[in-house]
Design an enzyme around this catalytic site. Sequence first.
Site, mmCIF file in Angstrom:
data_model
loop_
_atom_site.group_PDB
_atom_site.id
_atom_site.type_symbol
_atom_site.label_atom_id
_atom_site.label_comp_id
_atom_site.label_asym_id
_atom_site.label_seq_id
_atom_site.Cartn_x
_atom_site.Cartn_y
_atom_site.Cartn_z
ATOM 1 N N ASN A 11 0.851 -1.194 0.000
ATOM 2 C CA ASN A 11 0.000 0.000 0.000
ATOM 3 C C ASN A 11 0.891 1.249 0.000
ATOM 4 O O ASN A 11 1.704 1.434 0.911
ATOM 5 C CB ASN A 11 -0.891 -0.055 1.251
ATOM 6 C CG ASN A 11 -1.843 1.119 1.333
ATOM 7 O OD1 ASN A 11 -1.471 2.244 1.025
ATOM 8 N ND2 ASN A 11 -3.059 0.874 1.766
ATOM 9 N N HIS A 14 1.019 6.195 1.917
ATOM 10 C CA HIS A 14 1.757 7.138 2.763
ATOM 11 C C HIS A 14 2.963 7.771 2.077
ATOM 12 O O HIS A 14 3.559 8.698 2.623
ATOM 13 C CB HIS A 14 2.070 6.494 4.114
ATOM 14 C CG HIS A 14 0.787 6.236 4.852
ATOM 15 N ND1 HIS A 14 -0.106 7.243 5.153
ATOM 16 C CD2 HIS A 14 0.202 5.088 5.268
ATOM 17 C CE1 HIS A 14 -1.171 6.738 5.751
ATOM 18 N NE2 HIS A 14 -1.011 5.433 5.832
ATOM 19 N N HIS A 47 -5.674 3.712 -1.533
ATOM 20 C CA HIS A 47 -6.987 4.085 -0.993
ATOM 21 C C HIS A 47 -7.278 5.532 -1.376
ATOM 22 O O HIS A 47 -6.591 6.440 -0.915
ATOM 23 C CB HIS A 47 -6.949 3.915 0.535
ATOM 24 C CG HIS A 47 -8.250 4.179 1.228
ATOM 25 N ND1 HIS A 47 -8.398 4.024 2.586
ATOM 26 C CD2 HIS A 47 -9.458 4.600 0.773
ATOM 27 C CE1 HIS A 47 -9.635 4.315 2.928
ATOM 28 N NE2 HIS A 47 -10.307 4.687 1.850
ATOM 29 N N ARG A 49 -9.344 8.276 -0.634
ATOM 30 C CA ARG A 49 -10.293 8.655 0.418
ATOM 31 C C ARG A 49 -11.164 9.803 -0.062
ATOM 32 O O ARG A 49 -10.763 10.594 -0.912
ATOM 33 C CB ARG A 49 -9.547 9.051 1.698
ATOM 34 C CG ARG A 49 -8.833 7.899 2.370
ATOM 35 C CD ARG A 49 -8.284 8.312 3.722
ATOM 36 N NE ARG A 49 -9.337 8.479 4.692
ATOM 37 C CZ ARG A 49 -9.600 7.629 5.701
ATOM 38 N NH1 ARG A 49 -8.844 6.563 5.868
ATOM 39 N NH2 ARG A 49 -10.583 7.861 6.530
ATOM 40 N N ARG A 53 -6.908 12.908 1.270
ATOM 41 C CA ARG A 53 -5.813 13.331 2.158
ATOM 42 C C ARG A 53 -4.451 12.778 1.720
ATOM 43 O O ARG A 53 -3.430 13.332 2.054
ATOM 44 C CB ARG A 53 -6.090 12.954 3.609
ATOM 45 C CG ARG A 53 -5.973 11.491 3.891
ATOM 46 C CD ARG A 53 -6.184 11.186 5.349
ATOM 47 N NE ARG A 53 -7.553 11.483 5.768
ATOM 48 C CZ ARG A 53 -8.143 10.903 6.812
ATOM 49 N NH1 ARG A 53 -7.473 10.041 7.554
ATOM 50 N NH2 ARG A 53 -9.371 11.193 7.136
ATOM 51 N N GLU A 74 -8.741 0.582 -2.890
ATOM 52 C CA GLU A 74 -9.531 0.641 -1.658
ATOM 53 C C GLU A 74 -10.470 1.824 -1.727
ATOM 54 O O GLU A 74 -10.046 2.934 -2.081
ATOM 55 C CB GLU A 74 -8.607 0.824 -0.455
ATOM 56 C CG GLU A 74 -7.988 -0.440 0.022
ATOM 57 C CD GLU A 74 -7.167 -0.203 1.273
ATOM 58 O OE1 GLU A 74 -7.303 0.852 1.924
ATOM 59 O OE2 GLU A 74 -6.362 -1.069 1.583
ATOM 60 N N THR A 105 -8.199 3.443 8.719
ATOM 61 C CA THR A 105 -9.428 2.641 8.726
ATOM 62 C C THR A 105 -9.492 1.879 10.042
ATOM 63 O O THR A 105 -8.784 0.898 10.230
ATOM 64 C CB THR A 105 -9.423 1.677 7.516
ATOM 65 O OG1 THR A 105 -9.028 2.417 6.360
ATOM 66 C CG2 THR A 105 -10.793 1.080 7.286
ATOM 67 N N GLU A 155 -11.167 -9.342 3.389
ATOM 68 C CA GLU A 155 -9.883 -9.011 4.003
ATOM 69 C C GLU A 155 -10.134 -8.838 5.490
ATOM 70 O O GLU A 155 -10.955 -8.014 5.896
ATOM 71 C CB GLU A 155 -9.289 -7.728 3.395
ATOM 72 C CG GLU A 155 -7.940 -7.400 4.020
ATOM 73 C CD GLU A 155 -7.141 -6.374 3.239
ATOM 74 O OE1 GLU A 155 -7.242 -6.325 1.998
ATOM 75 O OE2 GLU A 155 -6.388 -5.618 3.905
ATOM 76 N N HIS A 198 -3.631 -4.584 7.905
ATOM 77 C CA HIS A 198 -3.717 -3.408 8.783
ATOM 78 C C HIS A 198 -2.794 -3.561 9.980
ATOM 79 O O HIS A 198 -2.965 -4.457 10.794
ATOM 80 C CB HIS A 198 -5.146 -3.109 9.268
ATOM 81 C CG HIS A 198 -5.327 -1.638 9.526
ATOM 82 N ND1 HIS A 198 -4.807 -1.012 10.617
ATOM 83 C CD2 HIS A 198 -5.900 -0.662 8.780
ATOM 84 C CE1 HIS A 198 -5.077 0.277 10.557
ATOM 85 N NE2 HIS A 198 -5.737 0.524 9.442
ATOM 86 N N GLY A 220 1.100 -1.437 4.366
ATOM 87 C CA GLY A 220 1.443 -0.106 3.898
ATOM 88 C C GLY A 220 2.323 0.685 4.845
ATOM 89 O O GLY A 220 3.545 0.798 4.644
#
Length: 248
Positions: A11, A14, A47, A49, A53, A74, A105, A155, A198, A220
Amino acid sequence: MADSLLRLGVNIDHVATVRNARGGAYPDPIRAAKMAEEAGADGITAHLREDRRHITDADIDGLMEALTVPLNFEMAATDEMQKITLRHKPHAVCIVPEKREERTTEGGLEVAREENRLAHYIAPLRDAGCRVSIFIAADRKQIEAAHRIGAEVIELHTGAYCDAHAEGDIETRDRELESLRDMSAFAHSLGLEVHAGHGLTYDCVQPIAALPQVRELNIGHFLIGEAIFRGMTPAIAEMRRLMYAARG
Ligand code: PXP
């Protein structure tokens, strides 16, 4: 019998977080995704969002163009995200719960409470050829609901297990791991493909990687952080080594 394949999805959200801290284009998440691909990632996860962000719409355009491995997109179950998905038709989508105020999340999707809406929501995504995954807690009720709405993949949210591990709360960690173990077997028995993710780090990945029904881990934050210290390629190589060692 579950087979021994275990994929790693990286992921890259970031990388975009760091870029957006300054505005501008550096560091570029597409470049990071290509590096992850070259370092052996089986897929890239991003992802988009609602508040944009980290990953932006332009990043998704760029990833769709640049990647040779599958993109796992995502997304929250909103009309806007459905339109974007149907335009791009990524290999896979993972439906996640999303609240503006959360930092990440924080929990799994409440599929059981929204079964009808979600069944209608994912149908066109499946028809468009996207593999639909639902991000849920290791909870029998949610797994049964995910199965009923026609998801192909679940997941399992490993956040509570990882947090307990980091805090040294052995009792909670072991209880969470037990649920993940039982529920991955249960989901597999229903014919669902099982993924997990996660909060996974070098320290806590192995018991999850060892679950025989788990086919993919999505990782990620830790990997992008570790890439600062080691570089992307060694950071991913070490994660793969640990995953495979755990798998035997
Ligand atoms: N899987 C899902 C569904 C997620 O929402 C996230 C976080 O974006 C991850 C995996 C990766 O979590 P982490 O960044 O903590 O490794």
